[in-house]
Scaffold this motif. Structure first.
Motif, PDB file in Angstrom:
ATOM      1  N   GLN A  13     -47.909 -26.237 -30.880  1.00  0.00           N
ATOM      2  CA  GLN A  13     -47.569 -25.710 -32.200  1.00  0.00           C
ATOM      3  C   GLN A  13     -47.559 -24.184 -32.216  1.00  0.00           C
ATOM      4  O   GLN A  13     -48.448 -23.535 -31.667  1.00  0.00           O
ATOM      5  N   GLY A  14     -46.527 -23.626 -32.859  1.00  0.00           N
ATOM      6  CA  GLY A  14     -46.403 -22.176 -32.970  1.00  0.00           C
ATOM      7  C   GLY A  14     -45.378 -21.571 -32.043  1.00  0.00           C
ATOM      8  O   GLY A  14     -44.961 -20.425 -32.233  1.00  0.00           O
ATOM      9  N   LEU A  15     -44.943 -22.333 -31.024  1.00  0.00           N
ATOM     10  CA  LEU A  15     -43.947 -21.825 -30.090  1.00  0.00           C
ATOM     11  C   LEU A  15     -42.539 -22.126 -30.593  1.00  0.00           C
ATOM     12  O   LEU A  15     -42.290 -23.142 -31.246  1.00  0.00           O
ATOM     13  N   LYS A  16     -41.606 -21.250 -30.256  1.00  0.00           N
ATOM     14  CA  LYS A  16     -40.194 -21.412 -30.591  1.00  0.00           C
ATOM     15  C   LYS A  16     -39.357 -21.050 -29.368  1.00  0.00           C
ATOM     16  O   LYS A  16     -39.721 -20.169 -28.591  1.00  0.00           O
ATOM     17  N   VAL A  17     -38.230 -21.745 -29.215  1.00  0.00           N
ATOM     18  CA  VAL A  17     -37.327 -21.509 -28.090  1.00  0.00           C
ATOM     19  C   VAL A  17     -35.915 -21.322 -28.622  1.00  0.00           C
ATOM     20  O   VAL A  17     -35.469 -22.052 -29.517  1.00  0.00           O
ATOM     21  N   GLY A  18     -35.209 -20.344 -28.059  1.00  0.00           N
ATOM     22  CA  GLY A  18     -33.817 -20.107 -28.437  1.00  0.00           C
ATOM     23  C   GLY A  18     -32.930 -19.973 -27.211  1.00  0.00           C
ATOM     24  O   GLY A  18     -33.371 -19.482 -26.167  1.00  0.00           O
ATOM     25  N   HIS A  19     -31.694 -20.432 -27.330  1.00  0.00           N
ATOM     26  CA  HIS A  19     -30.695 -20.300 -26.271  1.00  0.00           C
ATOM     27  C   HIS A  19     -29.521 -19.456 -26.760  1.00  0.00           C
ATOM     28  O   HIS A  19     -29.174 -19.489 -27.949  1.00  0.00           O
ATOM     29  N   ALA A  20     -28.899 -18.750 -25.835  1.00  0.00           N
ATOM     30  CA  ALA A  20     -27.606 -18.113 -26.080  1.00  0.00           C
ATOM     31  C   ALA A  20     -26.844 -18.122 -24.762  1.00  0.00           C
ATOM     32  O   ALA A  20     -27.423 -17.880 -23.702  1.00  0.00           O
ATOM     33  N   HIS A  21     -25.552 -18.425 -24.823  1.00  0.00           N
ATOM     34  CA  HIS A  21     -24.759 -18.465 -23.595  1.00  0.00           C
ATOM     35  C   HIS A  21     -23.296 -18.213 -23.898  1.00  0.00           C
ATOM     36  O   HIS A  21     -22.865 -18.239 -25.050  1.00  0.00           O
ATOM     37  N   ALA A 133     -29.531 -12.558 -29.148  1.00  0.00           N
ATOM     38  CA  ALA A 133     -29.036 -13.749 -29.837  1.00  0.00           C
ATOM     39  C   ALA A 133     -29.948 -14.945 -29.599  1.00  0.00           C
ATOM     40  O   ALA A 133     -30.190 -15.749 -30.510  1.00  0.00           O
ATOM     41  N   ALA A 134     -30.476 -15.081 -28.388  1.00  0.00           N
ATOM     42  CA  ALA A 134     -31.389 -16.181 -28.089  1.00  0.00           C
ATOM     43  C   ALA A 134     -32.668 -16.056 -28.918  1.00  0.00           C
ATOM     44  O   ALA A 134     -33.191 -17.049 -29.442  1.00  0.00           O
ATOM     45  N   LEU A 135     -33.172 -14.844 -29.042  1.00  0.00           N
ATOM     46  CA  LEU A 135     -34.363 -14.616 -29.863  1.00  0.00           C
ATOM     47  C   LEU A 135     -34.089 -15.014 -31.312  1.00  0.00           C
ATOM     48  O   LEU A 135     -34.902 -15.705 -31.946  1.00  0.00           O
ATOM     49  N   GLU A 136     -32.958 -14.601 -31.839  1.00  0.00           N
ATOM     50  CA  GLU A 136     -32.625 -14.884 -33.237  1.00  0.00           C
ATOM     51  C   GLU A 136     -32.456 -16.377 -33.500  1.00  0.00           C
ATOM     52  O   GLU A 136     -32.686 -16.842 -34.617  1.00  0.00           O
ATOM     53  N   SER A 137     -32.076 -17.140 -32.474  1.00  0.00           N
ATOM     54  CA  SER A 137     -31.837 -18.574 -32.656  1.00  0.00           C
ATOM     55  C   SER A 137     -33.083 -19.425 -32.379  1.00  0.00           C
ATOM     56  O   SER A 137     -33.013 -20.654 -32.452  1.00  0.00           O
ATOM     57  N   SER A 138     -34.203 -18.801 -32.058  1.00  0.00           N
ATOM     58  CA  SER A 138     -35.378 -19.560 -31.622  1.00  0.00           C
ATOM     59  C   SER A 138     -35.926 -20.446 -32.738  1.00  0.00           C
ATOM     60  O   SER A 138     -36.007 -20.038 -33.898  1.00  0.00           O
ATOM     61  N   LYS A 139     -36.293 -21.675 -32.343  1.00  0.00           N
ATOM     62  CA  LYS A 139     -36.816 -22.661 -33.278  1.00  0.00           C
ATOM     63  C   LYS A 139     -37.604 -23.707 -32.494  1.00  0.00           C
ATOM     64  O   LYS A 139     -37.625 -23.695 -31.257  1.00  0.00           O
TER      65      LYS A 139
END
Length: 334
Positions: A13-21, A133-139
Motif C-alpha cells: 500500500q502506498g506505491l504507484k507505478v506509471g508507464h510511458a512508451h 509522463a510515466a511519473l504523471e501516469s503512476s497509479k
C-alpha cells in the motif's frame, strides 16, 4: 503466503507505478513512486549494468530516502528519463531538503533496446519526456507486458516485457516485485512453451502449463535474440518492495535474496553481458515481530515474486509490427 488483491507490487500500500512508451521508438520508461520518501537499497549481479544514483543506496551512505525509481529502455540514453522524473517531482514540491532547495532522489537502471527494430534516429533524447509522463501516469493498478520500459524488451527466444507479482505473508506483511525482462537467457525451456519459473506459478498467472516434463534441461543455450540482433544486448532489472519497517541494510539483504528469482526464471542469469540489478524499498508501515525470521521470509517472498513477475512479463507481451522475435502467445497460438 498468497498474492495480494492485484497481484502487483502496488499491493504494498502506498506505491504507484506509471508507464510511458513510444511504439515507433519501441522503447519506454516505467516509474515507481510513493507519496513519501522510501527507505531503499540495491544489489547488482550482472556484469554490464547501467544505472544512476546507486551508490547512495548503500547502507553506509547518508541519503535517507528515495522519491522515485526509474526503469527504462534506451541504454545510457534511458538514464535521462530520471531527469524528467526529477523535474516532475520538483514541480510537486518533492525532494530532499537542502536549506531552501529540494532535491528529488531518483535512482535509475536501464536495459539495452537500441537495436530492437524501433526508430532510434532521434535528434533529441525522448527519455526525459517519457520519464515525466510515466511519473504523471503512476497509479496502483497498471498494465503488464509490452508497456513502459518493457515495450521493446526481448528474452533469448521471445519478446520480453514488464511484469509484476505480489505475496502477503501469514503475518500480514506484503511483498511485491516489478521487473523488466530483457535477458540474454531464456525465460522458457527449449520450444518456448514452459516457463522456467513454472514451479512457482500461482493460479495460472502465466498460463498454468506447469513445469516442462522433460529432464536434462538447461544445457542448450541457443539464443534467437543474439541471432536477431547480432550482438549482446541484455539485462533484467527491477524493484522489490515491502511494507515492513526495514533499515537500509535490511533492504540490501532483501535485494540480494531477490536475485534468486532471476536465477529461477532465466537460464542463464547474471552473465557478463547482462546488467541484472534489483532495487529494494519499503514503505515502513509494519513493525517486524521476529526480525531475523521476518527478514528471511521477506527475502524469500521477494525472490518468488521476482521469478513470477519475469514469467508474467513474457506471458503478457503483445505482438507489434517490426518485432524481431515472436511473443509467447504467438509462439504458442496452436
Amino acid at each position: 503466503m498468497q498474492p495480494g488483491p492485484l497481484n502487483l507490487i502496488t499491493d504494498v500500500q502506498g506505491l504507484k507505478v506509471g508507464h510511458a512508451h513510444d511504439p515507433k521508438l519501441k522503447s519506454g520508461t516505467t516509474v515507481l513512486t510513493a507519496d513519501s520518501p522510501l527507505t531503499s537499497s540495491v544489489h547488482v549481479m550482472g556484469g554490464a549494468p547501467g544505472s544512476r544514483e546507486t551508490d547512495l543506496l548503500d547502507p553506509d551512505k547518508s541519503a535517507p530516502g528515495v522519491d522515485a525509481f526509474v526503469l527504462s529502455g534506451g541504454s545510457a540514453f534511458g538514464l535521462d528519463a530520471a531527469s524528467g522524473v526529477v523535474q516532475g517531482l520538483r514541480s510537486q514540491g518533492r525532494g530532499f531538503p537542502v536549506h531552501t532547495a529540494r532535491v528529488p532522489i531518483v535512482p535509475a537502471a536501464i536495459i539495452f533496446d537500441l537495436i530492437n527494430g524501433g526508430n532510434k534516429n532521434w535528434q533529441q533524447s525522448p527519455y526525459p519526456k517519457l520519464g515525466e509522463a510515466a511519473l504523471e501516469s503512476s497509479k496502483a493498478d497498471f498494465a503488464l507486458g509490452s508497456v513502459g520500459a518493457g515495450l521493446g524488451a526481448m528474452s533469448a527466444s521471445l519478446m520480453g516485457g514488464a511484469g509484476s507479482a505480489s505475496l502477503v505473508l501469514d503475518n500480514g506483511i506484503a511483498v511485491g516485485a516489478l521487473m523488466i525482462a530483457n535477458p540474454i537467457g531464456a525465460v522458457t525451456t527449449p520450444g518456448g512453451r514452459h516457463f522456467w519459473a513454472a514451479t512457482f506459478e500461482i493460479e495460472g498467472e502465466f498460463g498454468g502449463l506447469g513445469p516442462d516434463p522433460r529432464s536434462g534441461l538447461g544445457r542448450d543455450m541457443k539464443s534467437d535474440k543474439i541471432t536477431a540482433m547480432m550482438r549482446h544486448a541484455n539485462t533484467t532489472i527491477g524493484i522489490v518492495a515491502t511494507d515492513a519497517k526495514l533499515s537500509k541494510a535490511q533492504c540490501k539483504r532483501m535485494a540480494i535474496a531477490a536475485h534468486d528469482g532471476i536465477g529461477r526464471a532465466c537460464m542463464p542469469a547474471h552473465t557478463p553481458m547482462d546488467g541484472d540489478l534489483i532495487f529494494s524499498t519499503t514503505t515502513s508501515t509494519k513493525e517486524l515481530s521476529a526480525p531475523d525470521l521476518d527478514i528471511a521470509m521477506i527475502g524469500h517472498a521477494a525472490s518468488l515474486c521476482v521469478a513470477r513477475a519475469i514469467a508474467r512479463a513474457i506471458y503478457e507481451a503483445t505482438p507489434a509490427k517490426g518485432n524481431l522475435l515472436p511473443t509467447w502467445r504467438e509462439k504458442n497460438a496452436s
